[in-house]
Every structure is written in C-alpha cells, then in structure tokens.
Scaffold this active site. Sequence first.
Site, PDB file in Angstrom:
ATOM      1  N   ARG A 125      -0.338   4.362  -0.607  1.00 12.04           N
ATOM      2  CA  ARG A 125      -0.992   5.471  -0.245  1.00 12.04           C
ATOM      3  C   ARG A 125      -1.373   6.875  -0.951  1.00 12.04           C
ATOM      4  O   ARG A 125      -2.191   7.412  -0.918  1.00 12.04           O
ATOM      5  CB  ARG A 125      -0.430   6.093   1.194  1.00 12.04           C
ATOM      6  CG  ARG A 125      -0.378   5.016   2.265  1.00 12.04           C
ATOM      7  CD  ARG A 125      -1.560   4.159   2.658  1.00 12.04           C
ATOM      8  NE  ARG A 125      -1.321   3.522   3.855  1.00 12.04           N
ATOM      9  CZ  ARG A 125      -2.241   2.212   4.174  1.00 12.04           C
ATOM     10  NH1 ARG A 125      -3.087   1.964   3.521  1.00 12.04           N
ATOM     11  NH2 ARG A 125      -2.012   1.652   5.008  1.00 12.04           N
TER      12      ARG A 125
ATOM     13  N   HIS B 205       1.445   3.839   8.327  1.00 18.27           N
ATOM     14  CA  HIS B 205       0.252   4.801   8.961  1.00 18.27           C
ATOM     15  C   HIS B 205       1.246   5.869   9.724  1.00 18.27           C
ATOM     16  O   HIS B 205       2.337   5.614  10.068  1.00 18.27           O
ATOM     17  CB  HIS B 205      -0.482   3.981  10.056  1.00 18.27           C
ATOM     18  CG  HIS B 205      -1.337   3.287   9.496  1.00 18.27           C
ATOM     19  ND1 HIS B 205      -2.483   3.426   8.708  1.00 18.27           N
ATOM     20  CD2 HIS B 205      -1.474   1.705   9.464  1.00 18.27           C
ATOM     21  CE1 HIS B 205      -3.006   2.463   8.140  1.00 18.27           C
ATOM     22  NE2 HIS B 205      -2.602   1.222   8.720  1.00 18.27           N
TER      23      HIS B 205
ATOM     24  N   ASN C 175      -6.471   0.719  -2.779  1.00 16.94           N
ATOM     25  CA  ASN C 175      -7.213   1.318  -1.544  1.00 16.94           C
ATOM     26  C   ASN C 175      -6.502   2.877  -1.513  1.00 16.94           C
ATOM     27  O   ASN C 175      -6.334   3.182  -0.475  1.00 16.94           O
ATOM     28  CB  ASN C 175      -7.276   0.676  -0.422  1.00 16.94           C
ATOM     29  CG  ASN C 175      -5.907   0.648   0.166  1.00 16.94           C
ATOM     30  OD1 ASN C 175      -5.058   0.492  -0.802  1.00 16.94           O
ATOM     31  ND2 ASN C 175      -6.084   0.302   1.547  1.00 16.94           N
TER      32      ASN C 175
ATOM     33  N   HIS D 191      -2.478 -12.641   2.062  1.00 11.62           N
ATOM     34  CA  HIS D 191      -2.228 -12.591   3.584  1.00 11.62           C
ATOM     35  C   HIS D 191      -2.667 -13.705   4.404  1.00 11.62           C
ATOM     36  O   HIS D 191      -3.459 -13.737   5.370  1.00 11.62           O
ATOM     37  CB  HIS D 191      -2.185 -11.284   4.189  1.00 11.62           C
ATOM     38  CG  HIS D 191      -3.439 -10.574   3.863  1.00 11.62           C
ATOM     39  ND1 HIS D 191      -4.742 -11.029   3.933  1.00 11.62           N
ATOM     40  CD2 HIS D 191      -3.679  -9.365   3.300  1.00 11.62           C
ATOM     41  CE1 HIS D 191      -5.657  -9.959   3.845  1.00 11.62           C
ATOM     42  NE2 HIS D 191      -5.153  -9.260   3.286  1.00 11.62           N
TER      43      HIS D 191
ATOM     44  N   HIS E 296      -8.853 -10.866  -0.664  1.00 14.67           N
ATOM     45  CA  HIS E 296      -8.664 -10.698   1.217  1.00 14.67           C
ATOM     46  C   HIS E 296      -9.721 -11.422   1.588  1.00 14.67           C
ATOM     47  O   HIS E 296     -10.960 -11.169   1.530  1.00 14.67           O
ATOM     48  CB  HIS E 296      -8.776  -9.202   1.412  1.00 14.67           C
ATOM     49  CG  HIS E 296      -8.920  -8.916   2.892  1.00 14.67           C
ATOM     50  ND1 HIS E 296      -7.939  -8.321   3.646  1.00 14.67           N
ATOM     51  CD2 HIS E 296      -9.964  -9.418   3.600  1.00 14.67           C
ATOM     52  CE1 HIS E 296      -8.269  -8.150   4.874  1.00 14.67           C
ATOM     53  NE2 HIS E 296      -9.627  -8.795   4.982  1.00 14.67           N
TER      54      HIS E 296
ATOM     55  N   ASP F 177       2.765  -7.124   2.606  1.00 16.49           N
ATOM     56  CA  ASP F 177       1.425  -6.088   2.915  1.00 16.49           C
ATOM     57  C   ASP F 177       1.758  -4.766   3.728  1.00 16.49           C
ATOM     58  O   ASP F 177       1.328  -4.344   4.689  1.00 16.49           O
ATOM     59  CB  ASP F 177       0.577  -6.975   3.941  1.00 16.49           C
ATOM     60  CG  ASP F 177      -0.937  -6.615   3.914  1.00 16.49           C
ATOM     61  OD1 ASP F 177      -1.202  -5.376   3.044  1.00 16.49           O
ATOM     62  OD2 ASP F 177      -1.552  -6.943   4.704  1.00 16.49           O
TER      63      ASP F 177
ATOM     64  N   ASP G 141      -8.920  -5.528  -2.397  1.00 16.94           N
ATOM     65  CA  ASP G 141      -8.074  -5.301  -1.318  1.00 16.94           C
ATOM     66  C   ASP G 141      -8.745  -5.912   0.109  1.00 16.94           C
ATOM     67  O   ASP G 141      -9.329  -6.785   0.161  1.00 16.94           O
ATOM     68  CB  ASP G 141      -7.560  -3.804  -1.415  1.00 16.94           C
ATOM     69  CG  ASP G 141      -6.588  -3.569  -0.424  1.00 16.94           C
ATOM     70  OD1 ASP G 141      -5.751  -4.513  -0.256  1.00 16.94           O
ATOM     71  OD2 ASP G 141      -6.602  -2.450   0.148  1.00 16.94           O
TER      72      ASP G 141
ATOM     73  N   HIS H 299       0.865  -1.127   0.189  1.00 16.91           N
ATOM     74  CA  HIS H 299      -0.107  -0.013   0.031  1.00 16.91           C
ATOM     75  C   HIS H 299       0.942   1.337   0.110  1.00 16.91           C
ATOM     76  O   HIS H 299       1.804   1.520   0.932  1.00 16.91           O
ATOM     77  CB  HIS H 299      -0.904  -0.065   1.379  1.00 16.91           C
ATOM     78  CG  HIS H 299      -1.782  -1.278   1.277  1.00 16.91           C
ATOM     79  ND1 HIS H 299      -3.010  -1.328   0.838  1.00 16.91           N
ATOM     80  CD2 HIS H 299      -1.566  -2.440   1.931  1.00 16.91           C
ATOM     81  CE1 HIS H 299      -3.303  -2.599   1.127  1.00 16.91           C
ATOM     82  NE2 HIS H 299      -2.714  -3.215   2.036  1.00 16.91           N
TER      83      HIS H 299
END
Length: 420
Positions: A61, A308, A91, A231, A178, A304, A151, A59
Amino acid sequence: MTLCIKNARHLEAPVDLLVDGDRILTMTPAGHHAAPGGCEIFDAHGLTLMPSFIDAHVHLREPGFEYKEDIASGLEAAAHGGFGAVMCMANTKPVNDTAAVTRFMLERARESHPHGPRLHPIAAASVGLKGEEMAPLAELKQAGCVAVSNDGRPVENAELLRRIMEYAADLDLIFIDHCEDARLGKGWLMNEGAVSGLLGVKGQPDVGEAVQIARDVMLAEYLHLPVHIAHVSSSLSVDVIAWGKARGVQVSAETCPHYLLLDESALEGYNTAAKVSPPLRRPEDREALRRAVKDGTIDILVTDHAPHAAHEKEGTLDEAPCGLTGLDLAVSLTWALVREGVLAEADLQRLWCRRPAEIFRLPWNGFAPGDPADFFLLDPDEVWTPGPETMYSKSRNTPFLGRSLHGRVKHHWLGGQRLF
C-alpha cells in the site's frame, strides 16, 4: 558468530542446525555432533524448523495508502508470519511505474527492517496500470524490480501483452497476470453460482478467469516465453493450466490459502470479510485446487495480502473493496492443511520457498551448506486467535478473525540474525 539450533524437528526428524554468520554450515541428526566451542546454543525443544517463506504476491500500500498498511507494518507482519522475502505489487499511488517509486520502496524497507524481511518490488506492466502503454521496464529492472505485472487490472490488448512479455523476457523478468475477462460478469460481487442466486447479487463466472488463462498459455507457447498466472481460483482454470503444462508451455501458477480453505458459502449473510478477487468459488473448486497444489499443477502459494481499513470493509457488500490480510495468518492456515492430511510439511517448503525462489530467481534456504541462514521455528501445537493483540498488520480484514488457529511462528532468523 557460530549458532547451533539444537533439538529442532525438520520433516518430522530431530535435527541440529549449525549456522556460521549468514550461511548454513550443516544440518545433522540431533546429537550427532557436539557443538563447536564458543558456539551460541539455542535449544528448540522440539519446535518445527522451516526455511523462511517467500510470498510472491503482496500489497503493501505504500506509497499512497498508508492508512491501510505501510512498508514497515507489512514487513513486520511478514517477519512474524515466517516470511523472509515478499514481492509487492505495483498498485500504489503513484503506481510503481518509475524507478523513483521502486527506489523509494526499497529505501523504506531498508530503513524499517535492515535485516529483513527483504522487499522485492514488482514493476507495473503498463503506465499507470491503464493497459495502454508499456511501462519503462528496463528502468524498473535496473532500480530493483524482480517481475512485471499489471496486478488487478488485466491487460486486455493482446498485442500490448505480447510486447510486454517479450520485453520482460529480454530483461530476465517474468510477467505475472491477473486473469479475468473484465466484461464478463462486470459489476460482480462474488462467484456466479448458487449462493449469488440466493443472495440476489451479481456474480462472476469462473470461465472469465479460465478464458484469459487460455489466452496467456497459448501466447506463451507461441512466443516460447514464460508466464505466471496469479491467484488461481477455479477447477476450470486448473484444467487449462494442466493442459498448457502437458504441451510443454512455460506456465507457472499460484493460489492462496483462502481458496484452499473457504468457498462461496463464506459470503452468506453478505460477509464483506470474505469478498476477494477473484472470488471464492464452489466447494468442488476448492477440492480441485487442493489436488493441484499437491500434485504441482499449481506451483506456489501466495497470500495476496490485501489490507484495508476497518471502515472500508464495514459497509455493504457492493461498497466493500475486495481483499483480505494474509501475512500474519498464512503459516497457520496452511499448517491446518498439514493437520488435515491434505499437504505434508515438505509440500509447504516446496510451495512457499523452493518453487517461488526457482520461478523468480531469488535466494532460498534448502538447509544445504552455504545456503542463506533464513529460517524460523514453528510451534505446531500452539492455539491462538487472530485479533488486534496478535496480528502485526495494520489491517485485520479477514474472515478468520476471532477463529482458533493451530501453529504459530515463535522465532525467526534472517541472514543468521534473530528477529525475535
């Protein structure tokens, strides 16, 4: 220009590597041939030579959440983590469900890292990832997407999932799922088990993952189409995947280093750094996953990578988002499994390079003549500590922060170009 990497170690044997432009020329036992005249010499001094890894689940972002990570910083972390290619999930904000978003991602990658790592966008399976209407997959494939996924938002509608799988297959794209029953354990914060009971928090049962995998496997068998399971976190899920493979179903699967190294006890003390989706499970699940990556039931490893901002992970367990950063650490974390004897060096190359390339039809380096000159040199003995001064991702949300790790990427070449 011809490049000669001398005195490296590959699969525990001393080797010399000869590179012509952006392609592998030969790999021979060290000292077997003299370097040609005019060749640039790089003495590896016994460092471990590996093909650049492929991460099929990250990801980045951007667009929309650049305060967590952007394409430039994510690819920088990938380069220093030994990755020559990354596949980024959809995403973002806006979601990657239009060609314009795909083209934006690819242009940002070219601007920031013209020599790589290479970015391969994954198309949203449904418009807005809402699971209601199929996204324009042909448009997304034409723009540069290499796979399809909804996702972290499972497609609950089996009829819609069927149409997505069929249309994706017509475009030579694989659907990545997922797998989670969103209603089973709704509002979960970690695995449903002994630790969730002690902490007094809502848990997610492993059967919620396994039952969705079973649905996907049976649908793939019915349609005679491939499906890739994201995952994988539990022993029960491994059993379902093994059952599907034994039946000849075209099912492939991935797991992440953190599921091979940690278990639910990492969340004791309400540790938000260890909150991931799917959650860390029991020690026996961790051991089953280790066996599955060794024997090939699980085909590949992925990070994965889910960065954040610090303030988002500093709240309470119920407030903190799921995910951890992985691109900086993956080589070191999986090298720990080599040191432990769980995996061999050859297993890492299979799990991180050959099988991802085969599944998603990407170029890869097997060190055969004509292969792309994508490789890195690893110091297997260097001890380092993840932190602000040693990581390249914008985010450092990982339970391995501050821990001593063995093994670090020292030099990386992509297309014959030295990145560092």
